[in-house]
Design an enzyme around this catalytic site. Structure first.
Site, PDB file in Angstrom:
ATOM      1  N   CYS A  81       0.847  -1.190   0.000  1.00 46.11           N
ATOM      2  CA  CYS A  81       0.000   0.000   0.000  1.00 46.11           C
ATOM      3  C   CYS A  81       0.888   1.247   0.000  1.00 46.11           C
ATOM      4  O   CYS A  81       1.938   1.278   0.632  1.00 46.11           O
ATOM      5  CB  CYS A  81      -0.970   0.005   1.176  1.00 46.11           C
ATOM      6  SG  CYS A  81      -0.277   0.589   2.727  1.00 46.11           S
ATOM      7  N   GLU A  82       0.440   2.246  -0.742  1.00 44.71           N
ATOM      8  CA  GLU A  82       1.271   3.438  -0.865  1.00 44.71           C
ATOM      9  C   GLU A  82       1.193   4.322   0.380  1.00 44.71           C
ATOM     10  O   GLU A  82       1.972   5.260   0.508  1.00 44.71           O
ATOM     11  CB  GLU A  82       0.900   4.225  -2.121  1.00 44.71           C
ATOM     12  CG  GLU A  82      -0.449   4.878  -2.093  1.00 44.71           C
ATOM     13  CD  GLU A  82      -0.738   5.631  -3.395  1.00 44.71           C
ATOM     14  OE1 GLU A  82      -0.159   5.286  -4.432  1.00 44.71           O
ATOM     15  OE2 GLU A  82      -1.549   6.561  -3.349  1.00 44.71           O
ATOM     16  N   HIS A  83       0.287   4.026   1.293  1.00 43.83           N
ATOM     17  CA  HIS A  83       0.189   4.849   2.503  1.00 43.83           C
ATOM     18  C   HIS A  83       1.140   4.390   3.599  1.00 43.83           C
ATOM     19  O   HIS A  83       1.635   5.202   4.368  1.00 43.83           O
ATOM     20  CB  HIS A  83      -1.252   4.836   3.036  1.00 43.83           C
ATOM     21  CG  HIS A  83      -2.237   5.393   2.062  1.00 43.83           C
ATOM     22  ND1 HIS A  83      -3.511   4.907   1.908  1.00 43.83           N
ATOM     23  CD2 HIS A  83      -2.100   6.397   1.171  1.00 43.83           C
ATOM     24  CE1 HIS A  83      -4.128   5.596   0.967  1.00 43.83           C
ATOM     25  NE2 HIS A  83      -3.295   6.506   0.494  1.00 43.83           N
ATOM     26  N   HIS A  84       1.347   3.080   3.702  1.00 41.17           N
ATOM     27  CA  HIS A  84       2.181   2.552   4.791  1.00 41.17           C
ATOM     28  C   HIS A  84       3.327   1.671   4.286  1.00 41.17           C
ATOM     29  O   HIS A  84       4.137   1.218   5.092  1.00 41.17           O
ATOM     30  CB  HIS A  84       1.327   1.725   5.758  1.00 41.17           C
ATOM     31  CG  HIS A  84       0.141   2.467   6.310  1.00 41.17           C
ATOM     32  ND1 HIS A  84      -1.098   2.459   5.706  1.00 41.17           N
ATOM     33  CD2 HIS A  84       0.022   3.266   7.400  1.00 41.17           C
ATOM     34  CE1 HIS A  84      -1.935   3.201   6.402  1.00 41.17           C
ATOM     35  NE2 HIS A  84      -1.281   3.706   7.433  1.00 41.17           N
ATOM     36  N   GLN A 118      -5.709  -0.102  -3.600  1.00 34.78           N
ATOM     37  CA  GLN A 118      -6.466  -1.179  -4.253  1.00 34.78           C
ATOM     38  C   GLN A 118      -7.358  -0.674  -5.391  1.00 34.78           C
ATOM     39  O   GLN A 118      -7.457  -1.309  -6.441  1.00 34.78           O
ATOM     40  CB  GLN A 118      -7.300  -1.914  -3.188  1.00 34.78           C
ATOM     41  CG  GLN A 118      -8.012  -3.134  -3.775  1.00 34.78           C
ATOM     42  CD  GLN A 118      -8.750  -3.948  -2.717  1.00 34.78           C
ATOM     43  OE1 GLN A 118      -8.381  -3.928  -1.537  1.00 34.78           O
ATOM     44  NE2 GLN A 118      -9.781  -4.644  -3.132  1.00 34.78           N
ATOM     45  N   HIS A 170      -5.597  -6.189   3.887  1.00 29.96           N
ATOM     46  CA  HIS A 170      -4.626  -5.104   4.031  1.00 29.96           C
ATOM     47  C   HIS A 170      -3.952  -5.215   5.390  1.00 29.96           C
ATOM     48  O   HIS A 170      -4.583  -4.984   6.417  1.00 29.96           O
ATOM     49  CB  HIS A 170      -5.341  -3.751   3.910  1.00 29.96           C
ATOM     50  CG  HIS A 170      -5.817  -3.457   2.515  1.00 29.96           C
ATOM     51  ND1 HIS A 170      -5.230  -2.501   1.723  1.00 29.96           N
ATOM     52  CD2 HIS A 170      -6.786  -4.021   1.773  1.00 29.96           C
ATOM     53  CE1 HIS A 170      -5.838  -2.482   0.543  1.00 29.96           C
ATOM     54  NE2 HIS A 170      -6.797  -3.386   0.542  1.00 29.96           N
ATOM     55  N   CYS A 178      -1.807  -3.285   6.681  1.00 30.99           N
ATOM     56  CA  CYS A 178      -1.707  -1.994   7.394  1.00 30.99           C
ATOM     57  C   CYS A 178      -2.930  -1.769   8.269  1.00 30.99           C
ATOM     58  O   CYS A 178      -2.839  -1.129   9.309  1.00 30.99           O
ATOM     59  CB  CYS A 178      -1.497  -0.835   6.418  1.00 30.99           C
ATOM     60  SG  CYS A 178      -2.884  -0.498   5.328  1.00 30.99           S
TER      61      CYS A 178
HETATM   62 ZN   LIG Z   1      -1.935   1.249   4.157  1.00 30.32          ZN
END
Ligand SMILES: [Zn+2]
Length: 192
Positions: free
Chosen positions: A82-85, A123, A151, A153
């Protein structure tokens, strides 16, 4: 898939060494001595989908064919970050299309999935990019993509119940316009 060449002196390894110190670790201790290099190689491998063009992936694997029934490839396993975490999300992808005079070699669909998974992703975007790549390279009557994923994260941080799946879909062409086509695809995806 071309495996990444582990670059000597990969800057990621130095960054990971600093990260270990910041986390309160001692990068000199035995178990961690090779960790920066290992993490660098793993991250290079898990993000080696950048810069690969979908047209290159399918080149030479698109065939003229009169077949006009729906083609469905189910349960393609994928792993992404995931690009956030930068933590894993992973699961299964189902792809369907309705040919318009052309079909694609079946191994190329999992390969397209891999190219878009091996980048930092969310996603929804992964779902849409796979659908659009098939739409652009094959120009079928319609395309449907369904992604179900866990996910880490969310699960590891307790934001979401462990084992819960997030579902996304992208429908293009007849899959979007015609409820019967969409229903046929979703039935094929659900039936096991
Ligand atoms: Zn994430």
């Amino acid at each position: 898939m071309a495996r990444p060449n582990p670059k000597p002196g990969d800057p990621i390894a130095d960054l990971v060494e600093s990260l270990l110190v910041e986390l309160g670790e001692n990068p000199e201790r035995q178990g961690l001595q090779s960790t920066p290099d290992r993490v660098a190689r793993a991250l290079r491998e898990l993000t080696d989908g950048y810069g690969i063009n979908p047209e290159e992936v399918v080149a030479g694997a698109i065939f003229d064919q009169d077949y006009d029934e729906m083609v469905v490839v189910k349960d393609i396993a994928f792993y992404s970050l995931c690009e956030h975490h930068m933590l894993p999300f992973f699961g299964r992808i189902h792809v369907g299309y309705l040919p318009k005079g052309k079909v694609i070699g079946l191994s190329k669909i999992p390969r397209l999935v891999e190219v878009f998974s091996r980048r930092l992703q969310i996603q929804e975007q992964l779902t849409r990019e796979i659908a659009e790549a098939i739409n652009t390279t094959l120009a079928p009557k319609g395309v449907g993509v369904v992604v179900e994923a866990r996910h880490l994260c969310m699960e590891m941080r307790g934001v979401e119940t462990p084992g819960g799946h997030m579902m996304t879909s992208c429908m293009l062409g007849t899959f979007r316009r015609d409820p019967r086509t969409r229903a046929e695809f979703l039935d094929l995806v659900r039936g096991s």
